[in-house]
Design an enzyme around this catalytic site. Structure first.
Site, PDB file in Angstrom:
ATOM      1  N   ASP A 103     -20.279  17.033  12.151  1.00 14.85           N
ATOM      2  CA  ASP A 103     -21.177  17.365  13.260  1.00 14.85           C
ATOM      3  C   ASP A 103     -20.457  17.372  14.616  1.00 14.85           C
ATOM      4  OD1 ASP A 103     -23.011  17.249  11.188  1.00 14.85           O
ATOM      5  OD2 ASP A 103     -23.692  15.235  11.701  1.00 14.85           O
ATOM      6  N   ARG A 148      -0.273   9.469  -0.627  1.00 11.84           N
ATOM      7  CA  ARG A 148      -1.387  10.027  -1.394  1.00 11.84           C
ATOM      8  C   ARG A 148      -1.197  11.484  -1.759  1.00 11.84           C
ATOM      9  NH1 ARG A 148      -6.067   7.080   2.275  1.00 11.84           N
ATOM     10  NH2 ARG A 148      -5.854   5.026   1.298  1.00 11.84           N
ATOM     11  N   GLN A 196      -6.777  15.489   3.116  1.00 10.60           N
ATOM     12  CA  GLN A 196      -6.204  14.562   2.138  1.00 10.60           C
ATOM     13  C   GLN A 196      -7.120  14.382   0.934  1.00 10.60           C
ATOM     14  OE1 GLN A 196      -5.774  10.037   2.714  1.00 10.60           O
ATOM     15  NE2 GLN A 196      -3.707  10.826   3.061  1.00 10.60           N
ATOM     16  N   ARG A 246      -2.006  11.186   5.918  1.00  7.33           N
ATOM     17  CA  ARG A 246      -2.225   9.824   6.406  1.00  7.33           C
ATOM     18  C   ARG A 246      -1.833   8.794   5.357  1.00  7.33           C
ATOM     19  NH1 ARG A 246      -6.042   6.101   5.594  1.00  7.33           N
ATOM     20  NH2 ARG A 246      -7.581   7.509   4.641  1.00  7.33           N
ATOM     21  N   GLU A 298      -6.820   2.287  -3.047  1.00  7.37           N
ATOM     22  CA  GLU A 298      -5.382   2.172  -3.266  1.00  7.37           C
ATOM     23  C   GLU A 298      -4.968   0.705  -3.414  1.00  7.37           C
ATOM     24  OE1 GLU A 298      -1.747   4.005  -0.679  1.00  7.37           O
ATOM     25  OE2 GLU A 298      -3.560   5.180  -0.966  1.00  7.37           O
ATOM     26  N   PHE A 353       0.853  -1.189   0.000  1.00  7.23           N
ATOM     27  CA  PHE A 353       0.000   0.000   0.000  1.00  7.23           C
ATOM     28  C   PHE A 353       0.884   1.231   0.000  1.00  7.23           C
ATOM     29  CE2 PHE A 353      -4.407   1.365   0.741  1.00  7.23           C
ATOM     30  CZ  PHE A 353      -5.080   0.257   0.259  1.00  7.23           C
ATOM     31  N   LEU A 365     -14.504   6.593  -4.467  1.00  7.79           N
ATOM     32  CA  LEU A 365     -13.147   6.113  -4.264  1.00  7.79           C
ATOM     33  C   LEU A 365     -12.887   4.785  -4.961  1.00  7.79           C
ATOM     34  CD1 LEU A 365     -10.482   6.566  -2.699  1.00  7.79           C
ATOM     35  CD2 LEU A 365     -11.437   5.144  -0.892  1.00  7.79           C
ATOM     36  N   SER A 422      -5.917   4.357   8.829  1.00  8.84           N
ATOM     37  CA  SER A 422      -7.117   4.928   9.454  1.00  8.84           C
ATOM     38  C   SER A 422      -7.891   3.865  10.231  1.00  8.84           C
ATOM     39  CB  SER A 422      -8.011   5.591   8.412  1.00  8.84           C
ATOM     40  OG  SER A 422      -8.369   4.687   7.395  1.00  8.84           O
ATOM     41  N   LEU A 423      -8.099   2.686   9.632  1.00  2.00           N
ATOM     42  CA  LEU A 423      -8.779   1.624  10.366  1.00  2.00           C
ATOM     43  C   LEU A 423      -7.966   1.207  11.582  1.00  2.00           C
ATOM     44  CD1 LEU A 423     -10.191  -0.678   7.522  1.00  2.00           C
ATOM     45  CD2 LEU A 423     -11.444   0.940   8.956  1.00  2.00           C
ATOM     46  N   HIS A 437     -10.925  13.195   0.584  1.00  2.18           N
ATOM     47  CA  HIS A 437     -11.053  11.871   1.188  1.00  2.18           C
ATOM     48  C   HIS A 437     -11.028  11.861   2.715  1.00  2.18           C
ATOM     49  CE1 HIS A 437     -10.866   7.569   1.423  1.00  2.18           C
ATOM     50  NE2 HIS A 437      -9.637   7.546   1.908  1.00  2.18           N
ATOM     51  N   GLU A 484     -11.803   9.472  12.707  1.00  5.92           N
ATOM     52  CA  GLU A 484     -11.423  10.610  11.872  1.00  5.92           C
ATOM     53  C   GLU A 484     -11.718  11.944  12.527  1.00  5.92           C
ATOM     54  OE1 GLU A 484     -12.022  12.385   7.322  1.00  5.92           O
ATOM     55  OE2 GLU A 484     -13.040  10.544   7.904  1.00  5.92           O
ATOM     56  N   HIS A 496      -7.560  11.900  -2.072  1.00  5.68           N
ATOM     57  CA  HIS A 496      -7.154  10.580  -2.568  1.00  5.68           C
ATOM     58  C   HIS A 496      -6.939  10.691  -4.065  1.00  5.68           C
ATOM     59  CE1 HIS A 496      -7.085   6.324  -3.435  1.00  5.68           C
ATOM     60  NE2 HIS A 496      -7.112   6.055  -2.139  1.00  5.68           N
TER      61      HIS A 496
END
Length: 552
Positions: A196, A261, A215, A369, A230, A95, A227, A374-375, A327, A358, A217
């Site tokens: 929010d 990215r 970011q 990032r 990647e 990645f 999306l 992120s996950l 993104h 996020e 993407h």
């Protein structure tokens, strides 16, 4: 899950929980498992810090990458159906920005479940929470946080089905409301990502950190921004310009299409600016034709499906038209490594308030990032926040649920709006304004135009009129409240971008093209001061890796 059985736990969600935006994460979740080739957590940490353009807080990054293998195995034991390699181990693929031996070559570090990784993690965690008795309340919009005596004591919510406001009282509140990508015209974000939680925190005096770093993407489907993961490049797909050239050799000669990215997005736009877009148009091609139909079907089913449905392209036979798409927000609500929201630049925790995902800024992503981090950020720091909340509620006082207004002032004011302006027109102008002046390339003239434009839109917002008044699913009201949030965050974004007169990661100033560590190796903190944004600074925590030139 960390709180289940220790407290009465409620998950309040704007959508049905398994429709949350994490389900759109396709490519994978990173961990230095070494299932495909040698890998080490130190290499993962180096890549994350380097990819962040050295703005990440390195103590937080170290916690994340060290905990990554445990987190993956925990998810596997819960039932996440990761793809397998020929030895039966969790499969891993390359990645963008992930390398071995401190940048020498790409490494296979992303654990994945075909190209539906976020989807299966969300589904599995939801099932586990149901099993553990966690209560879910769907279709509830966050209106505002409730504070008592300086601590967070609950939240005002709008029940979408009934179009009624109500309060939820709590000893502890965790915000996991995602980003604000709908501020931009071209975005991969779902319609609910309107910031929010970010805006709700800001209105209560909580600062937002590093909001200038947005970011883009590189491979959004042309025209719609959807999306294309990647993972497509991780599996061997390449980017080609209008001349058929694999142009990333000009920008990242060692890792090519698997560069971070921000670098790939700028490279695409440079190719377009210099007249090498496809057919002279503002897009390039993502070429998967060398992978073969079987491999695409097995590992990139969703990418192929999007290409067929939205672009009319069979990726096994012809290249896919792509362009950069908004993104991810690297910035957000500042937290410590246990999810506690920080109220200033000196580490003061806001009692009772936590954040993860996020909408939070730990900061492990810094100025840019890396894909699949992120996950990992979610599961590592979400778990740590749950543990911290479990300790906090043992000593936290019960909120005072008596008295107070029947409706939040914000909602009352919005329902009285009777002016000539309409939500769709203001929202479209905001999205176009930010896309034109605050996307991949920025400079002072454009940022000044954005500042003036946002102020004009705020004035138009004061003349807003609502025509609905529906007793159920009043979407006009919902969209007006969301637009109010996005306008507030747009002002924060613009002001943060104005003061950072350097280029770093996703924030590229054409009038200041160099990174300036002497002046700007620090985080921005934006406060809402009545009717304007105030900016303060906060030092970056550097432990193992000193800033160096970011070559790939």
């Amino acid at each position: 899950m960390e709180l289940a059985g220790k407290a009465d736990v409620a998950v309040v969600s704007k959508v049905f929980p398994t429709r949350s935006h994490s389900g759109a994460a396709q490519g994978g979740i990173t961990a230095a498992l070494g299932n495909e080739e040698e890998d080490r957590w130190e290499w993962h940490m180096f890549d994350t810090v380097k990819g962040s353009d050295y703005l990440a807080d390195q103590d937080a990054v170290e916690i994340m990458v060290k905990d990554a293998p445990r987190a993956i195995l925990e998810l596997e034991h819960m039932g996440v159906p990761f793809s397998r390699n020929s030895r039966g181990l969790i499969a891993q693929r390359a990645f963008g920005g992930h390398t071995k031996e401190m940048g020498k070559a790409p490494v296979k570090r992303a654990c994945y479940a075909s190209d539906r990784t976020g989807r299966v993690i969300v589904d599995t965690l939801y099932e586990q929470c149901l099993k553990m008795g966690v209560q879910f309340y769907s279709e509830q919009l966050l209106l505002d946080l409730i504070f008592q005596g300086g601590r967070c004591a609950g939240a005002w919510l709008l029940d979408l089905a009934k179009a009624e406001a109500h309060r939820v009282w709590a000893k502890a509140v965790l915000l996991a409301t995602g980003g604000a990508g709908r501020m931009f015209r071209t975005t991969s974000n779902c319609s609910g990502n309107t910031g929010d939680g970010l805006a709700g925190s800001l209105r209560q005096g909580v600062p937002l950190q590093d909001m200038e770093f947005v970011q883009f993407h590189p491979t959004g489907l042309r025209g719609v921004g959807i999306l294309l993961s990647e993972a497509a490049r991780g599996e061997g797909g390449v980017l080609r310009n209008g001349l058929g050239e694999r142009f990333m050799a000009r920008y990242a000669p060692s890792i090519l299409d698997l560069a971070p990215r921000d670098i790939v997005s700028r490279a695409i736009l440079r190719e377009i600016q210099e007249g090498r877009g496809v057919g002279g148009e503002p897009y390039v091609h993502l070429d998967l034709t060398t992978l073969g139909a079987d491999r695409i079907q097995e590992r990139l089913w969703e990418v192929a499906s999007f290409a067929r449905i939205y672009a009319g392209v069979d990726p096994a036979l012809e290249p896919i038209p792509v362009e950069p798409t908004c993104h991810y927000f690297m910035g957000g609500i500042p937290t410590d490594v246990d999810g506690r929201v920080l109220g200033d630049g000196k580490g003061r925790a806001v009692p009772g308030l936590f954040a993860a995902g996020e909408c939070a800024c730990v900061s492990v992503h810094g100025a840019n990032r890396l894909g699949c981090n992120s996950l990992l950020d979610l599961v590592v720091f979400g778990r740590r926040a749950g543990k911290a909340m479990a300790g906090w509620i043992l000593e936290a006082p019960e909120p005072n649920s008596k008295g107070g207004p029947d409706q939040p002032e914000r909602l009352v004011k919005m329902r009285r709006a009777g002016g000539p302006e309409r939500v769709p027109a203001i929202r479209a102008d905001l999205q176009g304004l930010l896309m034109e002046n605050c996307s991949v390339f920025r400079e002072e003239k454009g940022l000044l135009a954005a500042r003036e434009g946002v102020l004009e839109l705020r004035e138009r917002m004061a003349r807003l009129g609502l025509q609905g008044g529906r007793a159920s699913y009043d979407l006009e009201l919902v969209e007006a409240l969301e637009l109010e949030n996005m306008l507030l965050l747009a002002e924060v974004l613009v002001e943060s971008a104005m003061v950072r007169t350097e280029s770093r990661g996703a924030h590229f100033r054409e009038d200041f093209p160099q990174r300036d560590d002497a002046r700007f190796l620090k985080h921005t903190l934006a406060f809402w001061e009545g009717q304007k944004v105030g900016i303060e600074w906060k030092p970056v925590r550097v432990t193992r890796f000193s800033p160096q030139e970011r070559k790939y």
